[in-house]
Design an enzyme around this catalytic site. Structure first.
Site, mmCIF file in Angstrom:
data_model
loop_
_atom_site.group_PDB
_atom_site.id
_atom_site.type_symbol
_atom_site.label_atom_id
_atom_site.label_comp_id
_atom_site.label_asym_id
_atom_site.label_seq_id
_atom_site.Cartn_x
_atom_site.Cartn_y
_atom_site.Cartn_z
ATOM 1 N N SER A 92 25.382 -58.622 14.306
ATOM 2 C CA SER A 92 25.899 -58.604 12.938
ATOM 3 C C SER A 92 27.008 -57.590 12.719
ATOM 4 O O SER A 92 27.611 -57.567 11.642
ATOM 5 C CB SER A 92 24.753 -58.318 11.958
ATOM 6 O OG SER A 92 24.312 -56.979 12.062
ATOM 7 N N THR A 203 24.526 -57.348 8.538
ATOM 8 C CA THR A 203 25.462 -56.273 8.212
ATOM 9 C C THR A 203 24.652 -55.003 8.344
ATOM 10 O O THR A 203 23.433 -55.050 8.320
ATOM 11 C CB THR A 203 25.928 -56.440 6.739
ATOM 12 O OG1 THR A 203 26.760 -57.582 6.621
ATOM 13 C CG2 THR A 203 26.670 -55.229 6.201
ATOM 14 N N THR A 221 30.293 -54.621 9.235
ATOM 15 C CA THR A 221 29.809 -55.971 9.528
ATOM 16 C C THR A 221 30.806 -56.766 10.363
ATOM 17 O O THR A 221 32.006 -56.464 10.360
ATOM 18 C CB THR A 221 29.559 -56.748 8.214
ATOM 19 O OG1 THR A 221 28.868 -57.955 8.480
ATOM 20 C CG2 THR A 221 30.861 -57.084 7.498
ATOM 21 N N ARG A 231 38.960 -64.577 6.828
ATOM 22 C CA ARG A 231 37.984 -64.402 5.732
ATOM 23 C C ARG A 231 37.526 -62.937 5.691
ATOM 24 O O ARG A 231 37.156 -62.356 6.694
ATOM 25 C CB ARG A 231 36.787 -65.319 5.939
ATOM 26 C CG ARG A 231 35.689 -65.193 4.880
ATOM 27 C CD ARG A 231 34.581 -64.249 5.282
ATOM 28 N NE ARG A 231 33.436 -64.287 4.370
ATOM 29 C CZ ARG A 231 32.389 -63.485 4.446
ATOM 30 N NH1 ARG A 231 32.324 -62.578 5.403
ATOM 31 N NH2 ARG A 231 31.400 -63.575 3.594
ATOM 32 N N VAL A 232 37.544 -62.350 4.525
ATOM 33 C CA VAL A 232 37.018 -61.006 4.335
ATOM 34 C C VAL A 232 35.834 -61.111 3.386
ATOM 35 O O VAL A 232 35.914 -61.780 2.353
ATOM 36 C CB VAL A 232 38.112 -60.075 3.765
ATOM 37 C CG1 VAL A 232 37.512 -58.763 3.296
ATOM 38 C CG2 VAL A 232 39.182 -59.812 4.819
ATOM 39 N N GLY A 233 34.731 -60.474 3.742
ATOM 40 C CA GLY A 233 33.525 -60.557 2.917
ATOM 41 C C GLY A 233 33.439 -59.414 1.921
ATOM 42 O O GLY A 233 34.444 -58.812 1.532
ATOM 43 N N ASP A 234 32.220 -59.128 1.513
ATOM 44 C CA ASP A 234 32.003 -58.074 0.526
ATOM 45 C C ASP A 234 31.999 -56.677 1.130
ATOM 46 O O ASP A 234 32.330 -55.700 0.449
ATOM 47 C CB ASP A 234 30.672 -58.308 -0.204
ATOM 48 C CG ASP A 234 29.479 -58.350 0.750
ATOM 49 O OD1 ASP A 234 29.649 -58.795 1.915
ATOM 50 O OD2 ASP A 234 28.370 -57.961 0.343
ATOM 51 N N THR A 254 23.706 -56.414 1.832
ATOM 52 C CA THR A 254 23.857 -57.326 2.959
ATOM 53 C C THR A 254 23.536 -58.728 2.461
ATOM 54 O O THR A 254 22.858 -58.884 1.445
ATOM 55 C CB THR A 254 22.911 -56.975 4.127
ATOM 56 O OG1 THR A 254 21.557 -57.108 3.678
ATOM 57 C CG2 THR A 254 23.117 -55.567 4.641
ATOM 58 N N GLY A 255 23.996 -59.728 3.168
ATOM 59 C CA GLY A 255 23.749 -61.105 2.752
ATOM 60 C C GLY A 255 25.043 -61.793 2.357
ATOM 61 O O GLY A 255 26.128 -61.359 2.758
ATOM 62 N N GLY A 257 28.190 -62.495 1.162
ATOM 63 C CA GLY A 257 29.222 -61.678 0.547
ATOM 64 C C GLY A 257 29.886 -62.350 -0.633
ATOM 65 O O GLY A 257 30.228 -61.703 -1.630
HETATM 66 N N1 ASP Z 1 27.697 -59.455 3.704
HETATM 67 C C1 ASP Z 1 28.297 -59.919 4.918
HETATM 68 C C2 ASP Z 1 29.495 -60.735 4.590
HETATM 69 O O1 ASP Z 1 29.429 -61.566 3.701
HETATM 70 C C3 ASP Z 1 27.438 -60.718 5.818
HETATM 71 C C4 ASP Z 1 25.970 -60.475 5.822
HETATM 72 O O2 ASP Z 1 25.512 -59.393 5.491
HETATM 73 O O3 ASP Z 1 25.229 -61.370 6.205
HETATM 74 O O4 ASP Z 1 30.494 -60.587 5.256
#
Ligand code: ASP
Length: 365
Positions: A92, A203, A221, A231-234, A254-255, A257
């Site tokens: 991750s 993450t 992450t 792609r950029v996440g949270d 986490t999770g 984004g």
């Molecule tokens: N939060 C992360 C993202 O969306 C991924 C994750 O934690 O599963 O990039």
């Protein structure tokens, strides 16, 4: 008979609750879920203390030890997440993190330093295993906060970071399996055994408070696996993936984004704590807000989200808490009682997991 604030929520008395939390008039109440669970009332850690996503168990022990020997809270938290970034078996983050749809590992990270109220971040950076440290270098050595893509890598190289191939033999295999099972009509042969475990997300978020109440927070992450290039996440977004205010506390996530970005989740959690919520209540409220902001295609017929999301929070005084969308998740905590995993509060019971097709960011626990 005295009624606690949590009793008010449990009874659905949101008007009373909003008064108790000091919510300004006109701000819509967050509807209480009947499935809130609090495993241990209070969650009172002494200071220093460190909270993290469950994969940060070794990291919280390291960060706590460093702070007990006088380390800065952000340096300690980053040293904690570095363990995962450099561990090729954690898919991750960092080395061994799962790649995008083209097989390229693109990493995101951000950090905040409470005492000096500074922040740094990098997005979609390639070939550098420890983006958390690059984010801190952006914070320490530039007048900017957020560098992305080729510019972020160029900056890292100038700062002396060593580039390396982040795709390990194992993560390459996982990517190839995903590709081979994408389309039954393509030229790849399907191998049924390969499908299992082909998708992973995760993450590492870590938030630390020193004995004197100074705060550091960091999130790192490889993002959602098989994402579109760029792609950029949270995680690298200050106020979404992590946030801290040295007067209040710190939070991270986490999770999925895309769900967290829309509610500025980490900032939301810290602001809820500022208004008087406990860390755990603040995390639950962020989840409720995320559900309320979820588009229809990601909700099942009962309006349960088809994705996972977790928040982690610590207050300046050392109280801590975490909440996950669905029952069963854990988080890591370290304080005077040692480093351990504890159970997250949650919005929905395990049995209430969504029905129907589950898209990317499927539930993993
Ligand atoms: N939060 C992360 C993202 O969306 C991924 C994750 O934690 O599963 O990039």
């Amino acid at each position: 008979m005295s009624i606690t604030r949590r009793d008010f929520f449990g009874a659905g008395a949101t008007a009373a609750a909003s008064f108790a939390l000091g919510r300004p008039a006109g701000v819509a109440p967050v509807t209480a879920s009947p499935f809130w669970r609090v495993s241990r009332a209070g969650r009172e850690a002494g200071r220093p203390a460190v909270i993290a996503s469950a994969n940060g168990l070794r990291g919280v022990a390291k960060a706590l030890d460093l702070m007990q020997h006088g380390a800065d809270p952000l340096d300690a938290a980053i040293a904690g997440v570095n363990i995962q970034e450099l561990d090729p078996t954690d898919h991750s983050v960092g080395l061994g993190g799962l790649p995008n749809e083209e097989g390229v590992v693109q990493l995101d990270a951000s950090c905040m330093h409470g005492p000096t109220r500074r922040a740094g971040a990098v997005g979609a950076i390639e070939d550098i295993a420890t983006p958390s440290l690059v984010a801190k270098a952006v914070m320490d050595y530039t007048d900017h906060i957020f560098l992305v893509g080729a510019g972020a890598k160029q900056f890292a190289l100038e700062m002396g970071f060593t580039p390396q191939d982040l795709l390990t033999p194992e993560s390459r295999q996982m990517w190839l399996r995903w590709k081979a099972n994408l389309n039954p009509n393509d030229n790849w042969l399907d191998h049924d055994d390969d499908v299992k475990g082909a998708y992973t997300h995760g993450t590492c978020n870590m938030n630390a408070v020193t004995a004197s109440g100074d705060i550091g927070s960091v999130t790192t992450t490889s993002g959602t696996s098989w994402k579109l290039p760029g792609r950029v996440g949270d995680s690298p977004i200050i106020g979404a993936g992590q946030y801290n205010d040295n007067d209040v506390g710190a939070a991270g996530s986490t999770g999925r984004g895309e769900a967290n970005i829309k509610i500025c989740g980490a900032f939301f959690v810290v602001e809820q704590m500022r208004l008087g919520a406990t860390p755990e209540e603040a995390c639950l409220r962020a989840l409720q807000r995320a559900v309320a902001m979820t588009e229809a295609r990601l909700l099942d017929t009962r309006k349960h989200p088809r994705y996972d999301l977790t928040y982690y929070a610590i207050a300046k005084d050392g109280r801590y808490g975490s909440a996950n969308m669905y029952e069963g998740a854990q988080f890591a905590i370290a304080d005077a009682a040692g480093a351990r995993l504890e159970t997250c509060a949650y919005l929905f019971k395990r049995d209430d997991r969504p029905t129907g097709p589950v898209p990317a960011h499927a539930l993993t626990h």
